[in-house]
Design a protein around this motif. Structure first.
Motif, PDB file in Angstrom:
ATOM      1  N   GLY A 318      -9.627 -14.472   9.618  1.00 12.24           N
ATOM      2  CA  GLY A 318      -8.431 -14.256  10.426  1.00 12.24           C
ATOM      3  C   GLY A 318      -8.556 -13.081  11.382  1.00 12.24           C
ATOM      4  N   ILE A 319      -7.629 -13.037  12.311  1.00 13.68           N
ATOM      5  CA  ILE A 319      -7.510 -11.883  13.209  1.00 13.68           C
ATOM      6  C   ILE A 319      -6.055 -11.408  13.202  1.00 13.68           C
ATOM      7  N   ALA A 320      -5.896 -10.116  13.471  1.00 12.82           N
ATOM      8  CA  ALA A 320      -4.557  -9.551  13.579  1.00 12.82           C
ATOM      9  C   ALA A 320      -4.215  -9.381  15.051  1.00 12.82           C
ATOM     10  N   VAL A 321      -3.273 -10.177  15.544  1.00  9.38           N
ATOM     11  CA  VAL A 321      -2.896 -10.109  16.953  1.00  9.38           C
ATOM     12  C   VAL A 321      -1.855  -8.998  17.115  1.00  9.38           C
ATOM     13  N   PRO A 322      -2.198  -7.964  17.890  1.00 14.43           N
ATOM     14  CA  PRO A 322      -1.334  -6.790  17.909  1.00 14.43           C
ATOM     15  C   PRO A 322       0.042  -7.063  18.537  1.00 14.43           C
ATOM     16  N   GLY A 323       1.063  -6.584  17.870  1.00 10.55           N
ATOM     17  CA  GLY A 323       2.424  -6.636  18.412  1.00 10.55           C
ATOM     18  C   GLY A 323       3.002  -8.024  18.557  1.00 10.55           C
ATOM     19  N   ALA A 324       2.456  -8.995  17.819  1.00 12.25           N
ATOM     20  CA  ALA A 324       2.917 -10.368  17.997  1.00 12.25           C
ATOM     21  C   ALA A 324       3.743 -10.861  16.810  1.00 12.25           C
ATOM     22  N   SER A 325       4.190  -9.929  15.930  1.00 13.43           N
ATOM     23  CA  SER A 325       4.897 -10.377  14.721  1.00 13.43           C
ATOM     24  C   SER A 325       6.240 -11.011  15.051  1.00 13.43           C
ATOM     25  N   GLU A 326       6.761 -10.744  16.234  1.00  9.57           N
ATOM     26  CA  GLU A 326       8.076 -11.308  16.551  1.00  9.57           C
ATOM     27  C   GLU A 326       7.984 -12.595  17.356  1.00  9.57           C
ATOM     28  N   TYR A 327       6.792 -13.191  17.406  1.00  9.42           N
ATOM     29  CA  TYR A 327       6.657 -14.494  18.051  1.00  9.42           C
ATOM     30  C   TYR A 327       7.646 -15.471  17.414  1.00  9.42           C
ATOM     31  N   THR A 328       8.237 -16.300  18.265  1.00  8.67           N
ATOM     32  CA  THR A 328       9.161 -17.312  17.744  1.00  8.67           C
ATOM     33  C   THR A 328       8.359 -18.479  17.162  1.00  8.67           C
ATOM     34  N   ARG A 329       9.045 -19.310  16.440  1.00  8.33           N
ATOM     35  CA  ARG A 329       8.430 -20.519  15.888  1.00  8.33           C
ATOM     36  C   ARG A 329       7.812 -21.338  17.031  1.00  8.33           C
ATOM     37  N   TYR A 354       3.331  -9.811  10.040  1.00  3.38           N
ATOM     38  CA  TYR A 354       3.418  -8.497   9.367  1.00  3.38           C
ATOM     39  C   TYR A 354       4.536  -7.766  10.097  1.00  3.38           C
ATOM     40  N   ASN A 355       5.748  -7.902   9.562  1.00  3.90           N
ATOM     41  CA  ASN A 355       6.917  -7.416  10.293  1.00  3.90           C
ATOM     42  C   ASN A 355       6.912  -5.901  10.419  1.00  3.90           C
ATOM     43  N   THR A 356       7.635  -5.426  11.422  1.00  5.81           N
ATOM     44  CA  THR A 356       7.674  -3.972  11.673  1.00  5.81           C
ATOM     45  C   THR A 356       8.295  -3.222  10.491  1.00  5.81           C
ATOM     46  N   ASP A 357       9.105  -3.912   9.663  1.00  2.00           N
ATOM     47  CA  ASP A 357       9.693  -3.241   8.494  1.00  2.00           C
ATOM     48  C   ASP A 357       8.730  -3.252   7.310  1.00  2.00           C
ATOM     49  N   GLY A 358       7.512  -3.770   7.507  1.00  2.00           N
ATOM     50  CA  GLY A 358       6.519  -3.740   6.441  1.00  2.00           C
ATOM     51  C   GLY A 358       6.511  -4.988   5.570  1.00  2.00           C
ATOM     52  N   GLN A 375      -3.163  -8.038   1.140  1.00  2.00           N
ATOM     53  CA  GLN A 375      -4.631  -7.989   1.100  1.00  2.00           C
ATOM     54  C   GLN A 375      -5.227  -8.618   2.370  1.00  2.00           C
ATOM     55  N   TRP A 376      -4.583  -9.693   2.841  1.00  2.00           N
ATOM     56  CA  TRP A 376      -5.034 -10.311   4.101  1.00  2.00           C
ATOM     57  C   TRP A 376      -4.899  -9.306   5.259  1.00  2.00           C
ATOM     58  N   ALA A 377      -3.756  -8.633   5.231  1.00  2.00           N
ATOM     59  CA  ALA A 377      -3.509  -7.653   6.288  1.00  2.00           C
ATOM     60  C   ALA A 377      -4.576  -6.570   6.254  1.00  2.00           C
ATOM     61  N   SER A 378      -4.896  -6.152   5.053  1.00  2.00           N
ATOM     62  CA  SER A 378      -5.915  -5.125   4.904  1.00  2.00           C
ATOM     63  C   SER A 378      -7.272  -5.630   5.427  1.00  2.00           C
ATOM     64  N   ALA A 379      -7.619  -6.875   5.067  1.00  2.00           N
ATOM     65  CA  ALA A 379      -8.924  -7.425   5.474  1.00  2.00           C
ATOM     66  C   ALA A 379      -9.019  -7.622   6.991  1.00  2.00           C
ATOM     67  N   THR A 380      -7.915  -7.916   7.640  1.00  2.00           N
ATOM     68  CA  THR A 380      -7.950  -8.145   9.095  1.00  2.00           C
ATOM     69  C   THR A 380      -7.574  -6.882   9.856  1.00  2.00           C
ATOM     70  N   ALA A 382      -4.693  -5.448   9.962  1.00  2.00           N
ATOM     71  CA  ALA A 382      -3.377  -5.600  10.593  1.00  2.00           C
ATOM     72  C   ALA A 382      -2.459  -4.421  10.291  1.00  2.00           C
ATOM     73  N   SER A 383      -1.597  -4.099  11.239  1.00  2.00           N
ATOM     74  CA  SER A 383      -0.562  -3.079  11.064  1.00  2.00           C
ATOM     75  C   SER A 383       0.793  -3.775  11.190  1.00  2.00           C
ATOM     76  N   PRO A 384       1.843  -3.099  10.728  1.00  2.00           N
ATOM     77  CA  PRO A 384       3.176  -3.675  10.915  1.00  2.00           C
ATOM     78  C   PRO A 384       3.405  -3.970  12.401  1.00  2.00           C
ATOM     79  N   GLY A 385       3.951  -5.154  12.666  1.00  2.00           N
ATOM     80  CA  GLY A 385       4.154  -5.576  14.052  1.00  2.00           C
ATOM     81  C   GLY A 385       3.121  -6.593  14.510  1.00  2.00           C
ATOM     82  N   ASP A 386       2.081  -6.806  13.721  1.00  2.00           N
ATOM     83  CA  ASP A 386       1.020  -7.746  14.114  1.00  2.00           C
ATOM     84  C   ASP A 386       1.283  -9.147  13.572  1.00  2.00           C
ATOM     85  N   LEU A 387       0.658 -10.090  14.219  1.00  2.00           N
ATOM     86  CA  LEU A 387       0.687 -11.472  13.741  1.00  2.00           C
ATOM     87  C   LEU A 387      -0.738 -11.837  13.331  1.00  2.00           C
ATOM     88  N   ILE A 388      -0.901 -12.207  12.046  1.00  2.00           N
ATOM     89  CA  ILE A 388      -2.239 -12.569  11.574  1.00  2.00           C
ATOM     90  C   ILE A 388      -2.420 -14.080  11.723  1.00  2.00           C
TER      91      ILE A 388
END
Lengths: 582, 582
Positions: A318-329, A354-358, A375-380, A382-388
């Motif tokens: 996987g990849i963590a796409v920065p700042g994309a956690s609020e993407y709509t369906r 990975y929502n901004t509230d954690g 654990q996925w977030a850790s492996a990729t 990712a930070s809060p706010g990212d879309l994995i």
């Protein structure tokens, strides 16, 4: 003399001077008693004014007859403009015309000669000579010239000698398909056009020429993909008594010089990455490192949790796409549709917000707890706010797919900035790759590439794992150069041809002159070649090379402007002893 | 790093330094207890010393095994030489060797790698990579690079843009024979390799690119004469909004710049001569004007004196060979034999000695008095001490023969000095020449050359006498450049094709794209092309271009080193839909 000045030259300080200009009619504004005409040449645009009061009657009348793209010569006085145009360098002045000659008339062009033209790609290619009148095309050709001059002067200052190698050479079955040239004087024989000056530059090294370079046309008769040309330009370089480290150092300096001189950009690091790492971290041997989204492998943390789709797969990544956690369906569905396109060919993907509230929320919450997802977030990374975004399947295929997705997400997020430059050396390429179709090894770079000394023993036992002294220079996700340390030992070269499936006779017939040359004191040597068309395009902030070529060919290898290739006379065929099979 | 310094770099100031060099074994002198070896690379030669006392035993023993052209790496200390060699820049020092690696062995080369080699032309061509190790060849390639850099930088500074034009273009039946390239993707169709970028540079002018240049390979499939190559290099230039005078001015400056920068020679005059005058005065359209011997026509003074051999001839013409009045009978006979050689084809010649005491003595004293001969001396501009050589026959043929004799006499007298440079513009060439074989006019320059405006009316009435706006730059008796003002009017261009015997359909099929382009506002334009191989050779003080080409072809168009052209695979032929007729 047709002109005293160019159309880009006159300034406020010329006011009162009598001048003569020549150029093309860009635009006419006719107010009845007053006519303004913009005259254009390579250097710029100047406004002309024809005034019922002050312009001679016959000249004024003639001005009314001018059409777009007429070629004219005018004489007049430089005067200050009432309403200045700050957008062009000549905007402070205009020419009060006293004399006008029509040097040539013009049929109305099939598209407008403006920066933003109404002409489509096809019509502009057919009338390329009109397209070149437009600034966006003209400027790219001038830019190309400037890059070439910088390359030549820099390399020349470093003691490199440009040597012209021949274009009429010999066909070799290795590598891509050759264009061939029938010989009239040697019946039934053919020259080939070079795919690169590889063997000649190596012979120059055997000849003691040391630092060689050439900006040179090369030819490949391959089925054309988008943005690939049958003839292309290379900056070809070779040096003696050098190791890989020397080459990397010198061509880092060339690249730094070009970025500085051409773009005004200072680059101070050229990170290095092994081919193996590039494939593992980016799924690609030419990663764009201007942004993160490194691959995180999830096999250890995603398997055995009851999600059958993953359990059976070779690789979950996987990849963590920065700042994309609020993407709509809807946005996420669009991404899923994108990876399912035939060009990508994935079955779908799994996502984790990975929502901004954690908190963590995924498309597979049924199988994975928030702790699992952490654990996925850790492996990729990712930070809060990212879309994995996670894909799974066969390792090679999945990496390729995720690499494409990574680039696409970077485009969508505006992370591929035209004015940011991040070079990267990819090193330690495999020497050989197995080809299933022909059931034999192929040279990954070319047959003259040296294996790493420490891997030579593997040539006998495990050729597929031998690493080469080969390197690629990657800039912003594009391979702009590649090269290798060459074999300079004739026995090792013979062994290499054998591994590549050549019989002794074939090797002799094709490369006998090179192996023979190696008998007479071949020095250690290494080199690199840059794709000049691509380099210029990347420096110009674009990835389409065609725009940077004066007269490109289309995807069928045709020059639609001159309509080539074409049939030739029977007499020509007869002289060449050739018959075309129908 | 294979070396700390090159073999041309070390001086007295390096004494005491530990250095590492790499290069080829040039020469070994083995005195038993002491061995001297010259090591060579591109940059020079350095003397190595191996000394039984001071060199480690194993290194000393290894030094004894080295053969000529072995590739070695040595480490040692720079020491002052006992007997200095003033002939080489490193002659003050030698290296006392402490370590030696053989990087590669070498089979004994087929000729000596010395400035004066024992190898003949053929063997040196076959092993060109060894020939390039020799200074006379290597230096010429470096010289070529330097000239190219000067040309590019100068033209670039003058606002010229180097634009790469395509190599895969379209065959045209006009002019020399094209090399063609079968297209795999367009069955039965062929590209052609350019004989020059002529039409593309004209299209660039229509495209508003103004000052264009390119150093570019061109191709002609002609039966090769000595010193003509199927692929050759041109400096190709074109400008808009210029007249002949502008072109002459700019390229005089380029030539002056090159002579100054490359040769340190100042040239301040570029005389001009019409084609008609050049033919009349020198029998040649590229006269060497470094020396006199202008033709003197003798019809008026030599006919009607009872010498039947002359009376019947169209032209009697002579030259005064300076300071040759004391030639012996044997020397004169040798000249007579020379003009009778089949390459010259004269029947003989008449000679007049203008003795230093003012008397005149000739081979035709039976028919001519000293007073008659004094008129000959006057017509040929002879002074006491000169030898007048006279030929007679058909005008064109005789001029050509006397021109060859003039050049030969200049060679014999040492008047063609390698370090003297005399440029000359030849102008006002005929537009057309009549071809007896095809019974039609051919373009003397090419079909795009503009007639002189004042001669346009003659196109209908007397095309053979129309002069062109065409010019050649001649340097020391060699045409180094040629060009013309182009036709930019499509009606005149169509008229020209008609004169050259093209049907409307043929003109349309071959040059439709150019005539079409001319509809859209073609500017006045003109250009020139320099033969780069020849220019470099002349600047290098030689007339054989082959020496200045890295990998030349022989007179049969073969590259004897790589053995090209060669047969290709049946598979390749099949893919190209071609059959070779046997």
């Amino acid at each position: 003399m047709y002109r005293s000045h160019t159309c880009g030259e006159l300034r406020h300080s010329h006011t009162g001077h009598e001048v003569t200009l020549a150029g093309w009619v860009q635009k006419t504004r006719d107010k009845g008693f007053m006519i303004w005409i913009d005259i254009r040449d390579r250097y710029g645009i100047t406004q002309l004014i024809f005034d019922e009061e002050r312009t001679p009657q016959n000249v004024f009348e003639k001005a009314k007859t001018l059409g777009r793209e007429f070629v004219i010569q005018v004489t007049g006085t430089v005067i200050e403009r009432e309403s200045k145009n700050k957008n062009i360098p000549t905007g402070d002045i205009e020419i009060l015309v006293t004399d006008l000659h029509v040097l040539n008339t013009a049929t109305l062009p099939p598209f407008t000669i403006e920066d933003n033209t109404d002409g489509g790609e096809d019509i502009r290619m057919k009338y390329r000579y009109l397209d070149i009148r437009r600034n966006p095309v003209k400027d790219k050709l001038i830019f190309r010239h400037q890059v070439a001059m910088q390359v030549r002067n820099y390399l020349s200052q470093q003691g490199f000698i440009e040597v012209e190698t021949p274009y009429l050479i010999k066909s070799t079955p290795e590598g891509a398909r050759d264009f061939v040239v029938p010989s009239r004087m040697n019946e039934g024989q053919f020259y080939a056009l070079p795919q690169s000056p590889q063997t000649f530059k190596q012979l120059l090294m055997v000849g003691g020429m040391d630092r060689y370079f050439q900006i040179v046309k090369c030819f490949r008769d391959e089925d054309l993909r988008a943005d690939r040309q049958p003839e292309f330009t290379q900056i070809d370089c070779e040096m003696t008594f050098v190791e890989q480290e020397d080459i990397l150092g010198i061509f880092e300096k060339l690249t730094t010089h070009l970025l500085k001189e051409i773009k005004g950009v200072s680059v101070d690091t050229f990170p290095r990455m092994t081919y193996a790492d590039a494939m593992r971290k980016y799924g690609n041997d030419k990663p764009d490192i201007r942004f993160g989204m490194e691959f995180g492998e999830l096999n250890d943390v995603a398997k055995g949790k009851g999600f059958n789709v993953f359990d059976a797969q070779e690789l979950i990544v996987g990849i963590a796409v920065p700042g994309a956690s609020e993407y709509t369906r809807k946005q996420i569905d669009a991404i899923i549709d994108w990876v399912k396109r035939p060009q990508i060919g994935a079955n779908g993907l799994v996502w984790v917000k990975y929502n901004t509230d954690g908190t963590l929320k995924s498309s597979v919450d049924k199988f994975y707890s928030e702790k699992d997802l952490a654990q996925w977030a850790s492996a990729t990374g990712a930070s809060p706010g990212d879309l994995i975004l996670v894909m799974a399947g066969g390792a090679d295929k999945t990496r390729t797919q995720l690499s494409a997705l990574r680039m696409e997400m970077a485009e969508r997020l505006g992370l591929r900035k035209a004015d940011e430059f991040a070079p990267l050396w990819v090193v330690d390429f495999p020497l050989l790759e197995w080809d299933e179709d022909t059931a034999r090894y192929h040279a990954m770079h070319h047959p003259f590439t040296s294996p790493k000394p420490e891997d030579i023993a593997l040539l006998d036992t495990d050729p597929g794992n031998v690493r080469a002294n080969a390197y690629d220079l990657v800039l912003n996700g594009n391979e702009i150069g590649g090269g290798s340390v060459r074999i300079h030992d004739s026995a090792l070269q013979a062994r290499m041809f054998e591994l590549l499936g050549f019989t002794k006779e074939q090797a002799e017939a094709q490369f006998g002159f090179l192996m023979n040359a190696f008998q007479y004191g071949a020095p250690p040597h290494a080199g690199i070649a840059f794709g000049f068309d691509r380099l210029v395009a990347i420096l110009g902030g674009q990835e389409i090379i065609r725009d940077f070529i004066a007269f490109p060919k289309n995807n069928a290898g045709r020059d639609v402007m001159i309509n080539a290739p074409a049939t030739i006379d029977q007499e020509q065929l007869d002289e060449l002893h050739l018959v075309v099979k129908s």
